[in-house]
Design an enzyme around this catalytic site. Structure first.
Site, mmCIF file in Angstrom:
data_model
loop_
_atom_site.group_PDB
_atom_site.id
_atom_site.type_symbol
_atom_site.label_atom_id
_atom_site.label_comp_id
_atom_site.label_asym_id
_atom_site.label_seq_id
_atom_site.Cartn_x
_atom_site.Cartn_y
_atom_site.Cartn_z
ATOM 1 N N GLU A 47 0.841 -1.199 0.000
ATOM 2 C CA GLU A 47 0.000 0.000 0.000
ATOM 3 C C GLU A 47 0.878 1.252 0.000
ATOM 4 O OE1 GLU A 47 -3.592 1.784 2.846
ATOM 5 O OE2 GLU A 47 -2.062 0.475 3.701
ATOM 6 N N LYS A 113 -9.737 2.658 -2.053
ATOM 7 C CA LYS A 113 -9.930 2.001 -0.763
ATOM 8 C C LYS A 113 -11.256 2.440 -0.128
ATOM 9 C CE LYS A 113 -7.412 1.532 3.665
ATOM 10 N NZ LYS A 113 -6.196 2.040 4.381
ATOM 11 N N CYS A 147 -5.525 -2.945 2.541
ATOM 12 C CA CYS A 147 -5.231 -2.869 3.975
ATOM 13 C C CYS A 147 -6.448 -3.040 4.889
ATOM 14 C CB CYS A 147 -4.490 -1.573 4.265
ATOM 15 S SG CYS A 147 -3.522 -1.622 5.809
#
Length: 269
Positions: A47, A113, A147
């Site tokens: 990430e 995300k 994540c």
């Protein structure tokens, strides 16, 4: 079984991202990735691999026509494989933590995300995404996430389409900057996501210490559909390639069809 699906070579690049130094990270990750030319189908970076996981979003953001994306496009073309990871991207006054799925032909898929890590204030500085993507490679359907998304199983839920006669995806990929203090949830949830979704699961984390003095233990992993690790990395810089077997996946889905008893639901976006 999908006759088009071939064995898939996946390379995990577990690196020590340089803090707030995109040029240094391009040099660093480029040197790790280029030896994979002709030896892999998919390269997975951590990430925010050009900046580190930062709340100084505007100062470290890339534009979609900027140097970071041009570099990523050239790198994928150079090695002849897909390269993926997330970047801090700015569009107007809006920043996103954007995963870029860069193909060697220069085309790309994008995922912003969805789940923003509020304990670090990510939700105050970034805009969250609302659409999950599934991409195809060598006959595989792949769902890439970022994540903190790992903690939300509904978002990653794999379902079987009885009309198309296929699953949403065959492989989950998580790119992360997951601090070492939370190693146990990282390792546990990656295995759980593989088991509950009847798929392979790849998680790639970074190592080292960032500018916030957070320590990262790596622990990148490839897990099979039973939650058994095929490879587990340590706390140091490593580049490892694993070949995923499509026949073993298909056999498991046929032998243990728990997906037939899955709950029906919809996700509000």
């Amino acid at each position: 079984m999908d006759a088009r699906r071939q064995p898939l070579r996946v390379s995990l690049v577990q690196g020590e991202t340089r803090w707030h130094d995109a040029a240094a990270n391009r040099d660093y990750y480029g040197a790790l990735v280029r030896p994979l030319r002709g030896r892999t189908d998919l390269v997975v970076l951590p990430e925010t691999f050009l900046s580190g996981f930062t709340n100084e979003a505007l100062g470290n953001a890339e534009s979609m026509d900027g140097e970071g994306l041009r570099w990523l496009r050239a790198l994928a073309a150079d090695i002849g494989a897909v390269v993926t990871g997330s970047l801090v991207v700015r569009e107007g006054e809006r920043c996103t933590n954007r995963l870029v799925w860069m193909r060697p032909d220069g085309s790309q898929a994008l995922y912003d995300k969805r789940h923003l890590f509020r304990m670090a204030g990510e939700h105050e500085r970034y805009a969250g995404g609302s659409e999950r993507i599934v991409v195809e490679l060598e006959g595989w359907r792949i769902c890439p996430l970022v994540c903190y998304d790992l903690r939300f199983p509904v978002w990653s839920r794999n379902r079987y389409d009885r009309v198309a006669q296929r699953f949403d995806y065959d492989l989950l990929v998580y790119v992360a900057n997951w601090p070492g203090v939370r190693r146990h949830p990282w390792r546990t949830l990656l295995l759980a996501r593989a088991i509950e979704n009847w798929c392979y699961c790849v998680g790639v984390n970074r190592v080292g210490v960032d500018g916030n003095q957070l320590h990262y233990a790596g622990d990148s992993v490839v897990a099979d559909f039973l939650g058994q690790p095929l490879i587990e990395l340590g706390a140091q810089e490593q580049v490892v390639t694993v070949t995923l077997d499509p026949d073993a996946l298909a056999a498991h889905r046929e032998r243990f069809p728990a997906w037939m008893d899955a709950d029906e639901f919809t996700i509000a976006t």
